[in-house]
Design a protein around this motif. Structure first.
Motif, PDB file in Angstrom:
ATOM      1  N   THR A  30      -9.526 -17.363 -12.177  1.00 54.84           N
ATOM      2  CA  THR A  30      -9.613 -18.468 -13.131  1.00 54.84           C
ATOM      3  C   THR A  30      -9.022 -19.752 -12.559  1.00 54.84           C
ATOM      4  N   ASP A  31      -7.952 -19.633 -11.774  1.00 57.64           N
ATOM      5  CA  ASP A  31      -7.392 -20.823 -11.132  1.00 57.64           C
ATOM      6  C   ASP A  31      -8.387 -21.423 -10.143  1.00 57.64           C
ATOM      7  N   MET A  32      -9.056 -20.563  -9.372  1.00 55.51           N
ATOM      8  CA  MET A  32     -10.053 -21.037  -8.417  1.00 55.51           C
ATOM      9  C   MET A  32     -11.235 -21.683  -9.144  1.00 55.51           C
ATOM     10  N   ALA A  33     -11.663 -21.082 -10.255  1.00 56.64           N
ATOM     11  CA  ALA A  33     -12.772 -21.643 -11.033  1.00 56.64           C
ATOM     12  C   ALA A  33     -12.403 -23.000 -11.612  1.00 56.64           C
ATOM     13  N   LEU A  34     -11.150 -23.149 -12.027  1.00 55.66           N
ATOM     14  CA  LEU A  34     -10.687 -24.432 -12.550  1.00 55.66           C
ATOM     15  C   LEU A  34     -10.745 -25.510 -11.475  1.00 55.66           C
ATOM     16  N   LYS A  35     -10.281 -25.193 -10.280  1.00 57.14           N
ATOM     17  CA  LYS A  35     -10.303 -26.164  -9.179  1.00 57.14           C
ATOM     18  C   LYS A  35     -11.729 -26.553  -8.806  1.00 57.14           C
ATOM     19  N   ILE A  36     -12.605 -25.574  -8.689  1.00 57.88           N
ATOM     20  CA  ILE A  36     -13.996 -25.856  -8.322  1.00 57.88           C
ATOM     21  C   ILE A  36     -14.692 -26.644  -9.427  1.00 57.88           C
ATOM     22  N   GLY A  37     -14.474 -26.265 -10.681  1.00 55.99           N
ATOM     23  CA  GLY A  37     -15.113 -26.956 -11.802  1.00 55.99           C
ATOM     24  C   GLY A  37     -14.691 -28.406 -11.908  1.00 55.99           C
ATOM     25  N   ILE A  38     -13.409 -28.681 -11.738  1.00 55.61           N
ATOM     26  CA  ILE A  38     -12.934 -30.059 -11.819  1.00 55.61           C
ATOM     27  C   ILE A  38     -13.441 -30.874 -10.632  1.00 55.61           C
ATOM     28  N   ALA A  39     -13.503 -30.260  -9.458  1.00 54.16           N
ATOM     29  CA  ALA A  39     -14.017 -30.981  -8.287  1.00 54.16           C
ATOM     30  C   ALA A  39     -15.491 -31.341  -8.472  1.00 54.16           C
ATOM     31  N   LEU A  40     -16.284 -30.408  -8.947  1.00 55.07           N
ATOM     32  CA  LEU A  40     -17.706 -30.691  -9.167  1.00 55.07           C
ATOM     33  C   LEU A  40     -17.909 -31.722 -10.282  1.00 55.07           C
ATOM     34  N   ALA A  41     -17.087 -31.656 -11.308  1.00 54.86           N
ATOM     35  CA  ALA A  41     -17.184 -32.649 -12.380  1.00 54.86           C
ATOM     36  C   ALA A  41     -16.797 -34.033 -11.871  1.00 54.86           C
ATOM     37  N   LEU A  72     -16.658 -34.314 -21.494  1.00 52.15           N
ATOM     38  CA  LEU A  72     -16.476 -33.235 -22.465  1.00 52.15           C
ATOM     39  C   LEU A  72     -16.568 -31.871 -21.791  1.00 52.15           C
ATOM     40  N   GLY A  73     -17.446 -31.744 -20.806  1.00 52.39           N
ATOM     41  CA  GLY A  73     -17.551 -30.493 -20.055  1.00 52.39           C
ATOM     42  C   GLY A  73     -16.284 -30.182 -19.291  1.00 52.39           C
ATOM     43  N   VAL A  74     -15.671 -31.201 -18.685  1.00 54.95           N
ATOM     44  CA  VAL A  74     -14.402 -30.994 -17.983  1.00 54.95           C
ATOM     45  C   VAL A  74     -13.331 -30.524 -18.965  1.00 54.95           C
ATOM     46  N   GLY A  75     -13.282 -31.139 -20.130  1.00 53.71           N
ATOM     47  CA  GLY A  75     -12.332 -30.705 -21.147  1.00 53.71           C
ATOM     48  C   GLY A  75     -12.588 -29.270 -21.582  1.00 53.71           C
ATOM     49  N   GLY A  76     -13.849 -28.891 -21.707  1.00 52.62           N
ATOM     50  CA  GLY A  76     -14.190 -27.512 -22.065  1.00 52.62           C
ATOM     51  C   GLY A  76     -13.778 -26.520 -21.000  1.00 52.62           C
ATOM     52  N   ILE A  77     -13.979 -26.884 -19.736  1.00 44.87           N
ATOM     53  CA  ILE A  77     -13.564 -26.009 -18.637  1.00 44.87           C
ATOM     54  C   ILE A  77     -12.064 -25.796 -18.674  1.00 44.87           C
ATOM     55  N   ILE A  78     -11.324 -26.877 -18.835  1.00 47.55           N
ATOM     56  CA  ILE A  78      -9.860 -26.777 -18.841  1.00 47.55           C
ATOM     57  C   ILE A  78      -9.382 -25.938 -20.024  1.00 47.55           C
ATOM     58  N   LEU A  79      -9.962 -26.153 -21.203  1.00 48.35           N
ATOM     59  CA  LEU A  79      -9.548 -25.371 -22.373  1.00 48.35           C
ATOM     60  C   LEU A  79      -9.889 -23.890 -22.237  1.00 48.35           C
ATOM     61  N   ALA A  80     -11.073 -23.580 -21.725  1.00 47.72           N
ATOM     62  CA  ALA A  80     -11.481 -22.184 -21.605  1.00 47.72           C
ATOM     63  C   ALA A  80     -10.604 -21.432 -20.618  1.00 47.72           C
ATOM     64  N   ILE A  81     -10.349 -22.034 -19.473  1.00 45.89           N
ATOM     65  CA  ILE A  81      -9.551 -21.342 -18.459  1.00 45.89           C
ATOM     66  C   ILE A  81      -8.086 -21.287 -18.886  1.00 45.89           C
ATOM     67  N   LEU A  83      -7.118 -20.941 -21.940  1.00 47.00           N
ATOM     68  CA  LEU A  83      -7.084 -19.861 -22.922  1.00 47.00           C
ATOM     69  C   LEU A  83      -7.025 -18.500 -22.237  1.00 47.00           C
ATOM     70  N   VAL A  84      -7.795 -18.342 -21.156  1.00 48.30           N
ATOM     71  CA  VAL A  84      -7.748 -17.085 -20.406  1.00 48.30           C
ATOM     72  C   VAL A  84      -6.349 -16.866 -19.847  1.00 48.30           C
ATOM     73  N   ASN A  85      -5.743 -17.909 -19.301  1.00 53.51           N
ATOM     74  CA  ASN A  85      -4.391 -17.774 -18.745  1.00 53.51           C
ATOM     75  C   ASN A  85      -3.362 -17.472 -19.824  1.00 53.51           C
ATOM     76  N   VAL A  86      -3.535 -18.023 -21.019  1.00 60.01           N
ATOM     77  CA  VAL A  86      -2.615 -17.711 -22.122  1.00 60.01           C
ATOM     78  C   VAL A  86      -2.752 -16.248 -22.521  1.00 60.01           C
ATOM     79  N   ILE A  87      -3.973 -15.750 -22.583  1.00 65.84           N
ATOM     80  CA  ILE A  87      -4.192 -14.347 -22.932  1.00 65.84           C
ATOM     81  C   ILE A  87      -3.604 -13.430 -21.865  1.00 65.84           C
ATOM     82  N   ILE A  88      -3.761 -13.800 -20.592  1.00 63.73           N
ATOM     83  CA  ILE A  88      -3.160 -13.006 -19.522  1.00 63.73           C
ATOM     84  C   ILE A  88      -1.641 -13.029 -19.641  1.00 63.73           C
TER      85      ILE A  88
END
Length: 92
Positions: A30-41, A72-81, A83-88
């Protein structure tokens, strides 16, 4: 009482992996996905601002809405990931 026994899994069947190993792997992914998602955005936003600067007046509202959707997509990516980290974090 059977439900409570499910929550106390200490070792997974079929290998030497325990639950913490799996949670650690999910956290790393999830950390890697966050970095890649923000870079692409970020790349998409730079392209959007360049397009906004060079298009004619009739196309500017369409490009502006595209930039807003990217933000808005960047905000969604950050919130979703997050949330996953909070659940973990609840399981560790």
């Amino acid at each position: 009482m059977k439900y409570l026994n499910l929550l106390t899994i200490e070792k997974l069947e079929g290998g030497n992996y325990d639950v913490n190993t799996v949670l650690s792997a999910i956290s790393k992914v999830t950390d890697m996905a966050l970095k890649i998602g923000i870079a692409l955005a970020g790349v998409s936003l730079v392209i959007g601002f360049i397009m906004y600067a060079v298009v004619d007046v009739d196309q500017k509202p369409r490009i502006k809405s595209r930039i807003i959707q990217t933000l808005l997509g960047v905000g969604g990516i950050i919130l979703a990931i997050s949330l996953v980290n909070v659940i973990i974090g609840l399981f560790t």
